[in-house]
Design an enzyme around this catalytic site. Structure first.
Site, PDB file in Angstrom:
ATOM      1  N   LYS A  76     -13.723   0.661  -5.184  1.00 47.33           N
ATOM      2  CA  LYS A  76     -12.531  -0.190  -5.189  1.00 47.33           C
ATOM      3  C   LYS A  76     -12.811  -1.388  -4.292  1.00 47.33           C
ATOM      4  O   LYS A  76     -13.424  -1.243  -3.221  1.00 47.33           O
ATOM      5  CB  LYS A  76     -11.328   0.610  -4.678  1.00 47.33           C
ATOM      6  CG  LYS A  76     -10.012  -0.134  -4.712  1.00 47.33           C
ATOM      7  CD  LYS A  76      -8.840   0.754  -4.264  1.00 47.33           C
ATOM      8  CE  LYS A  76      -7.502   0.036  -4.315  1.00 47.33           C
ATOM      9  NZ  LYS A  76      -6.369   0.871  -3.878  1.00 47.33           N
ATOM     10  N   SER A 151      -2.278   1.041  -6.975  1.00 43.23           N
ATOM     11  CA  SER A 151      -3.096  -0.151  -6.948  1.00 43.23           C
ATOM     12  C   SER A 151      -4.552   0.080  -7.387  1.00 43.23           C
ATOM     13  O   SER A 151      -5.254  -0.881  -7.675  1.00 43.23           O
ATOM     14  CB  SER A 151      -3.106  -0.711  -5.520  1.00 43.23           C
ATOM     15  OG  SER A 151      -3.715   0.205  -4.629  1.00 43.23           O
ATOM     16  N   SER A 175      -1.353   5.296  -4.773  1.00 41.81           N
ATOM     17  CA  SER A 175      -2.304   4.455  -5.517  1.00 41.81           C
ATOM     18  C   SER A 175      -3.551   5.148  -6.034  1.00 41.81           C
ATOM     19  O   SER A 175      -4.315   4.537  -6.781  1.00 41.81           O
ATOM     20  CB  SER A 175      -2.736   3.268  -4.659  1.00 41.81           C
ATOM     21  OG  SER A 175      -1.733   2.291  -4.678  1.00 41.81           O
TER      22      SER A 175
HETATM   23  N1  GLN Z   1       2.885   1.370  -5.159  1.00 42.79           N
HETATM   24  C1  GLN Z   1       2.962   1.528  -3.740  1.00 42.79           C
HETATM   25  C2  GLN Z   1       3.089   0.167  -3.083  1.00 42.79           C
HETATM   26  O1  GLN Z   1       3.118  -0.806  -3.776  1.00 42.79           O
HETATM   27  C3  GLN Z   1       1.765   2.262  -3.223  1.00 42.79           C
HETATM   28  C4  GLN Z   1       0.551   1.438  -3.148  1.00 42.79           C
HETATM   29  C5  GLN Z   1      -0.602   2.168  -2.590  1.00 42.79           C
HETATM   30  O2  GLN Z   1      -0.629   3.395  -2.545  1.00 42.79           O
HETATM   31  N2  GLN Z   1      -1.584   1.403  -2.141  1.00 42.79           N
HETATM   32  O3  GLN Z   1       3.168   0.074  -1.889  1.00 42.79           O
END
Ligand code: GLN
Length: 501
Positions: A76, A151, A175
């Site tokens: 990532k 994400s 995410s």
């Molecule tokens: N969707 C959540 C956010 O936007 C979690 C994102 C994540 O786990 N990095 O904060």
């Protein structure tokens, strides 16, 4: 070759069925042919990957190599990679080339893994759809008009599209698990502190945790063996021996008690997703487990608490991007204040700005007690719910997400609708517990995930429980139909290039 799992690829390398250079060529060729559609990679490091593969082949010829030696994977784009641009999905870091590797990247390098490139992601990991990436959205390989989740959507889509057998990811509020569910793959968020955060660009430091993604639990166990380590460069990393997560994959589930929280089956859950989860629970009963209804009474407070704590920490973490030391710098600043303002205004996208504003507001003198302190108190209550639950059950299960993948733009104008995507995943981060998503069905021809939440440091048990399910079911083996079609074409391209597929 791309239909093989990581474990199968590792065996093929050792038996001499193919070389790491051949394997790496094959995946690079697929990325080249197919990723124009999915956009799952931000950077492809072909030259470096082939050099790593050649080195791995030499190691393999000598024998006695780590299991990941010569196996291709992707990182990532939140993990710093020495000499390779690390953008975090943001214009702010579009030209940032780190001078060092994240500990996680080092761990995989030491094991001889081959890095194909860096995967696309929501900007600074803020999002549930990959629509906030500066590099454009990732398409879900199951249905390209739908999001892959976020994400870590690039990592999940690349695995689903068979562009890589494995990838790293991070999970601050869901995410890893949410994109794994939406793309029909397997992903694990470890206990907070199990995997080093050093060199992983910070979003919300008390919640962020790196973890592996692959097609099945067995591969995830292999990856976690290498990814987890104690690291004295990360002060929240816990000094505990890393067990062999593959050792107990086949243990029997007789006597296992699975807790099913009533709060995870309420309003907002798609009935077909619920049915898939119930079917999975029946499968576990067949495997010898007992199902027990439990309550996590503060579940409804997890999204509001998270959207105070995560932005508060983000507003502090992102203050380092000031246009001075690294990252985007505006043209012709008039003075220092102009430099800060315009560099940040140009470098950050809308969602990141929204979080910085909310976070700075919650931390400001007049509102700290009302919002931030209150959210921390709620966080403690949520954690205590889990501690009480794990006195009665061995593992908790429910849906990973309320719905299968949604269409691009469908939640774009409503941040709260987007935030509710993580309604079942966020509490795990607030409590610091390990969580996992495994494929458990198709709804509207799109994959849905079963979520497993384990007790602290119980990843080995969680992987065993996931693996037993995957021995009985084939949801994790399904490939997106578009891939099956395109891969035929890809085979002919590969053959035309004189490669074997
Ligand atoms: N969707 C959540 C956010 O936007 C979690 C994102 C994540 O786990 N990095 O904060």
């Amino acid at each position: 070759m791309h239909n093989k799992t990581l474990t199968e690829l590792s065996k093929g390398l050792r038996s001499g069925e193919f070389s790491s250079v051949e394997l790496t060529h094959h995946f690079l060729n697929r990325i080249d042919q197919l990723d124009g559609v999915y956009n799952s990679f931000i950077t492809v490091t072909a030259e470096q990957a082939l050099a790593q593969a050649a080195a791995a082949d030499q190691q393999l010829a000598k024998g006695n190599t780590p299991v990941l030696c010569g196996v291709p994977m992707a990182h990532k784009d939140i993990f710093c990679t020495e000499g390779v641009r690390t953008s975090c999905g943001s214009r702010m870091l579009d030209t940032f080339v780190p001078p060092y590797n994240a500990t996680v990247v080092e761990n995989f390098a030491a094991a001889g893994a081959v890095v194909l490139g860096k995967t696309n992601m929501d900007e600074f990991a803020m999002g549930s759809s990959n629509e906030t990436s500066y590099y454009g959205p990732v398409k879900n390989p199951w249905q390209t008009q739908c999001v892959p989740g976020g994400s870590s959507g690039g990592s999940a889509a690349a695995i689903a599209a068979r562009l890589t057998p494995a990838a790293t990811a991070t999970d601050t509020g869901g995410s890893i698990r949410q994109p794994a569910a939406l793309c029909g793959i397997t992903g694990l968020k470890p206990t907070y502190g199990r995997v080093s955060r050093w060199g992983m660009i910070a979003f919300a430091s008390s919640l962020d945790q790196g973890g592996p993604m692959a097609r099945n639990a067995e591969d995830v166990a292999v990856l976690l063996n290498t990814m987890a380590s104690f690291d004295d460069k990360d002060s929240t990393c816990l000094e505990r021996p890393v067990p062999d997560y593959t050792a107990t994959l086949n243990a029997k589930l007789d006597g296992l008690t699975i807790g099913v929280p009533e709060q995870y089956f309420g309003d907002g859950l798609n009935p077909a997703v619920e049915q898939a989860v119930q079917d999975a629970l029946r499968e576990y009963e067949n495997l010898g487990a007992t199902i027990k209804d439990i309550s996590l009474p503060h579940s409804n407070l997890s999204v509001p608490a998270y959207y105070v704590i995560a932005p508060a920490e983000a507003s502090a973490n992102l203050s380092r991007f000031d246009g001075v030391r690294y990252g985007h710098r505006c043209d012709n600043p008039q003075d220092l204040e102009d430099l800060y303002k315009r560099s940040r205004a140009e470098g950050f996208g809308d969602e990141v700005k929204r979080r910085i504003l909310v976070g700075a507001y919650c931390l400001s003198a007049g509102y700290y007690d009302a919002y931030y302190k209150k959210a921390l108190q709620v966080r403690r209550l949520i954690q205590q719910d889990f501690v009480a639950a794990f006195k009665q059950v061995d593992i908790i299960m429910g849906p990973t997400c309320p719905n299968p993948a949604f269409e691009f733009g469908s939640k774009g104008s409503d941040p709260v609708a987007m935030y509710l995507e993580d309604i079942y995943t966020i509490a795990t981060n607030l409590a610091g517990l390990p969580g996992m998503s495994i494929p458990c069905g198709l709804v509207d021809d799109k994959p849905v995930g079963l979520q497993l939440i384990g007790n602290y440091f119980d990843e080995a048990r969680m992987l065993n429980i996931a693996h037993r399910f995957q021995q009985q079911t084939d949801w994790h083996q399904l490939a997106p139909p578009s891939i099956t079609n395109v891969s035929l074409q890809d085979e002919s391209i590969a053959h035309a290039n004189g490669e074997s597929a």
